[in-house]
Motif scaffolding. Structure first.
Motif, mmCIF file in Angstrom:
data_model
loop_
_atom_site.group_PDB
_atom_site.id
_atom_site.type_symbol
_atom_site.label_atom_id
_atom_site.label_comp_id
_atom_site.label_asym_id
_atom_site.label_seq_id
_atom_site.Cartn_x
_atom_site.Cartn_y
_atom_site.Cartn_z
ATOM 1 N N ASN A 173 -1.565 -47.670 7.032
ATOM 2 C CA ASN A 173 -0.897 -47.619 8.198
ATOM 3 C C ASN A 173 -1.345 -46.344 9.165
ATOM 4 O OD1 ASN A 173 0.913 -49.678 7.236
ATOM 5 N ND2 ASN A 173 2.363 -48.161 6.084
ATOM 6 N N PHE A 174 -2.564 -46.448 9.360
ATOM 7 C CA PHE A 174 -3.205 -45.326 10.243
ATOM 8 C C PHE A 174 -3.816 -46.333 11.486
ATOM 9 C CE2 PHE A 174 -3.587 -43.552 6.053
ATOM 10 C CZ PHE A 174 -2.993 -42.289 6.350
ATOM 11 N N GLU A 175 -3.206 -45.506 12.770
ATOM 12 C CA GLU A 175 -3.598 -46.090 14.007
ATOM 13 C C GLU A 175 -4.779 -45.392 14.360
ATOM 14 O OE1 GLU A 175 -0.703 -46.638 17.869
ATOM 15 O OE2 GLU A 175 0.028 -46.967 16.022
ATOM 16 N N VAL A 176 -5.755 -46.169 15.247
ATOM 17 C CA VAL A 176 -6.662 -45.549 15.966
ATOM 18 C C VAL A 176 -6.438 -45.030 16.879
ATOM 19 C CG1 VAL A 176 -8.821 -46.306 17.082
ATOM 20 C CG2 VAL A 176 -8.405 -47.757 14.996
ATOM 21 N N GLY A 177 -7.010 -43.685 17.225
ATOM 22 C CA GLY A 177 -6.681 -42.858 18.197
ATOM 23 C C GLY A 177 -5.671 -41.745 17.790
ATOM 24 N N SER A 178 -4.985 -42.034 16.917
ATOM 25 C CA SER A 178 -3.904 -41.188 16.246
ATOM 26 C C SER A 178 -4.796 -39.734 15.706
ATOM 27 C CB SER A 178 -2.677 -41.416 15.345
ATOM 28 O OG SER A 178 -3.421 -42.019 14.147
ATOM 29 N N ILE A 179 -3.969 -38.621 15.765
ATOM 30 C CA ILE A 179 -4.384 -37.438 15.012
ATOM 31 C C ILE A 179 -3.607 -36.892 14.089
ATOM 32 C CG2 ILE A 179 -4.735 -34.823 15.666
ATOM 33 C CD1 ILE A 179 -5.341 -35.720 18.429
ATOM 34 N N VAL A 180 -4.266 -36.791 12.675
ATOM 35 C CA VAL A 180 -3.436 -36.360 11.723
ATOM 36 C C VAL A 180 -4.193 -35.235 10.858
ATOM 37 C CG1 VAL A 180 -2.651 -38.855 11.288
ATOM 38 C CG2 VAL A 180 -4.590 -38.383 10.334
ATOM 39 N N GLU A 181 -3.302 -34.945 10.233
ATOM 40 C CA GLU A 181 -3.970 -33.574 9.091
ATOM 41 C C GLU A 181 -4.459 -34.202 7.995
ATOM 42 O OE1 GLU A 181 -1.278 -29.941 7.550
ATOM 43 O OE2 GLU A 181 -2.092 -29.606 9.508
ATOM 44 N N GLY A 182 -5.669 -33.554 7.299
ATOM 45 C CA GLY A 182 -6.073 -34.075 6.234
ATOM 46 C C GLY A 182 -6.814 -32.845 5.500
ATOM 47 N N LYS A 183 -7.332 -33.017 4.220
ATOM 48 C CA LYS A 183 -7.824 -32.078 3.502
ATOM 49 C C LYS A 183 -9.234 -32.501 2.928
ATOM 50 C CE LYS A 183 -6.859 -29.685 -0.850
ATOM 51 N NZ LYS A 183 -5.878 -29.268 -2.123
ATOM 52 N N VAL A 184 -10.203 -31.632 3.228
ATOM 53 C CA VAL A 184 -11.512 -32.024 2.961
ATOM 54 C C VAL A 184 -11.477 -32.215 1.119
ATOM 55 C CG1 VAL A 184 -14.015 -31.176 3.217
ATOM 56 C CG2 VAL A 184 -12.539 -30.852 4.846
ATOM 57 N N THR A 185 -12.081 -33.203 0.919
ATOM 58 C CA THR A 185 -12.265 -33.546 -0.753
ATOM 59 C C THR A 185 -13.627 -33.532 -0.935
ATOM 60 O OG1 THR A 185 -12.022 -36.111 -0.174
ATOM 61 C CG2 THR A 185 -10.189 -34.802 -0.722
ATOM 62 N N GLY A 186 -14.800 -33.826 -0.236
ATOM 63 C CA GLY A 186 -15.964 -33.627 -0.617
ATOM 64 C C GLY A 186 -16.962 -33.537 0.561
ATOM 65 N N ILE A 187 -18.182 -32.998 0.402
ATOM 66 C CA ILE A 187 -19.152 -32.779 1.459
ATOM 67 C C ILE A 187 -20.527 -33.426 1.072
ATOM 68 C CG2 ILE A 187 -20.279 -31.024 2.601
ATOM 69 C CD1 ILE A 187 -17.707 -29.266 2.706
ATOM 70 N N LYS A 188 -21.258 -34.035 1.706
ATOM 71 C CA LYS A 188 -22.428 -34.666 1.726
ATOM 72 C C LYS A 188 -23.278 -34.114 2.754
ATOM 73 C CE LYS A 188 -21.488 -37.064 -2.101
ATOM 74 N NZ LYS A 188 -22.219 -36.685 -3.413
ATOM 75 N N VAL A 217 -12.365 -36.763 3.908
ATOM 76 C CA VAL A 217 -11.033 -36.185 4.141
ATOM 77 C C VAL A 217 -10.081 -37.169 3.524
ATOM 78 C CG1 VAL A 217 -9.666 -35.376 6.014
ATOM 79 C CG2 VAL A 217 -11.977 -35.038 6.182
ATOM 80 N N ALA A 218 -9.248 -36.436 2.907
ATOM 81 C CA ALA A 218 -7.883 -37.038 2.395
ATOM 82 C C ALA A 218 -7.005 -37.066 3.330
ATOM 83 C CB ALA A 218 -7.649 -36.485 0.892
ATOM 84 N N LEU A 219 -6.269 -38.340 3.850
ATOM 85 C CA LEU A 219 -5.254 -38.470 4.697
ATOM 86 C C LEU A 219 -4.028 -38.574 4.176
ATOM 87 C CD1 LEU A 219 -6.832 -40.981 7.357
ATOM 88 C CD2 LEU A 219 -6.931 -38.343 7.178
ATOM 89 N N ASN A 220 -3.944 -38.815 2.893
ATOM 90 C CA ASN A 220 -2.810 -38.819 1.791
ATOM 91 C C ASN A 220 -3.356 -38.965 0.372
ATOM 92 O OD1 ASN A 220 -3.315 -41.602 1.333
ATOM 93 N ND2 ASN A 220 -1.626 -42.242 3.025
ATOM 94 N N ASP A 221 -2.325 -39.334 -0.376
ATOM 95 C CA ASP A 221 -2.837 -39.342 -1.761
ATOM 96 C C ASP A 221 -3.522 -40.539 -2.178
ATOM 97 O OD1 ASP A 221 -1.628 -36.989 -2.299
ATOM 98 O OD2 ASP A 221 0.418 -38.081 -2.980
ATOM 99 N N GLU A 222 -3.715 -41.598 -1.370
ATOM 100 C CA GLU A 222 -4.395 -42.752 -1.533
ATOM 101 C C GLU A 222 -5.513 -43.131 -0.642
ATOM 102 O OE1 GLU A 222 -1.363 -45.663 -1.422
ATOM 103 O OE2 GLU A 222 0.039 -44.878 -2.997
ATOM 104 N N VAL A 223 -5.380 -42.323 0.566
ATOM 105 C CA VAL A 223 -6.264 -42.798 1.474
ATOM 106 C C VAL A 223 -7.416 -41.823 1.901
ATOM 107 C CG1 VAL A 223 -6.657 -43.651 3.945
ATOM 108 C CG2 VAL A 223 -4.817 -44.640 2.384
ATOM 109 N N GLN A 224 -8.552 -41.981 2.016
ATOM 110 C CA GLN A 224 -9.354 -40.953 2.575
ATOM 111 C C GLN A 224 -10.547 -41.593 3.683
ATOM 112 O OE1 GLN A 224 -11.514 -38.780 -0.321
ATOM 113 N NE2 GLN A 224 -12.703 -40.460 -1.026
#
Length: 132
Positions: free
Chosen positions: A2-17, A23-30
């Motif tokens: 349920n993420f809308e293009v253009g919206s700004i949300v907070e996330g947590k960096v889970t991995g770097i390449k 970036v994890a947006l919630n427990d199921e979506v990154q």
């Protein structure tokens, strides 16, 4: 999702390449923040800017429901830095082909004429010696 293009949300960096950060947006979506979307300035090594566990504001650039991929941007959530005024550049002086072979460089065409003349003169001198 349920993420809308253009919206700004907070996330947590889970991995770097080398190419970006997950970036994890919630427990199921990154989603992925491509390295070009991390900062307004050039980022050579993403590890210099982000670390796993960082909490970041991201803008949702695109959502692909079929492949479940979300493109994110940190850069677009930040105000662009004011650019320093560009220095005025003076026009370069116009180059002129040197007419005198004793000064500077000549064009290839001018040099070729000079070499042909020298060659003809040498050949004439050799012919005179042979006739004697």
């Amino acid at each position: 999702m349920n993420f809308e293009v253009g919206s700004i949300v907070e996330g947590k960096v889970t991995g770097i390449k080398p190419f970006g950060a997950f970036v994890a947006l919630n427990d199921e979506v990154q989603g992925l923040v491509h390295i070009s979307e991390v900062s307004h300035s050039f980022v050579k090594d993403i590890n210099d800017v982000l670390k796993v566990g960082d909490i970041v504001q991201v803008k949702i650039l695109s959502v692909d429901e079929d492949s479940k991929k979300i493109s994110l941007s940190i850069r677009q959530t930040q105000e662009a830095p004011a650019q320093a005024p560009k220095k005025e550049r003076r026009p370069a002086p116009k180059k002129q082909a040197a007419q005198d072979s004793s000064k500077g460089f000549n064009t290839l065409e001018a040099k070729l004429k000079e070499w042909l003349k020298e060659s003809t003169d040498r050949q004439a001198q050799l012919n005179k010696r042979l006739k004697k």
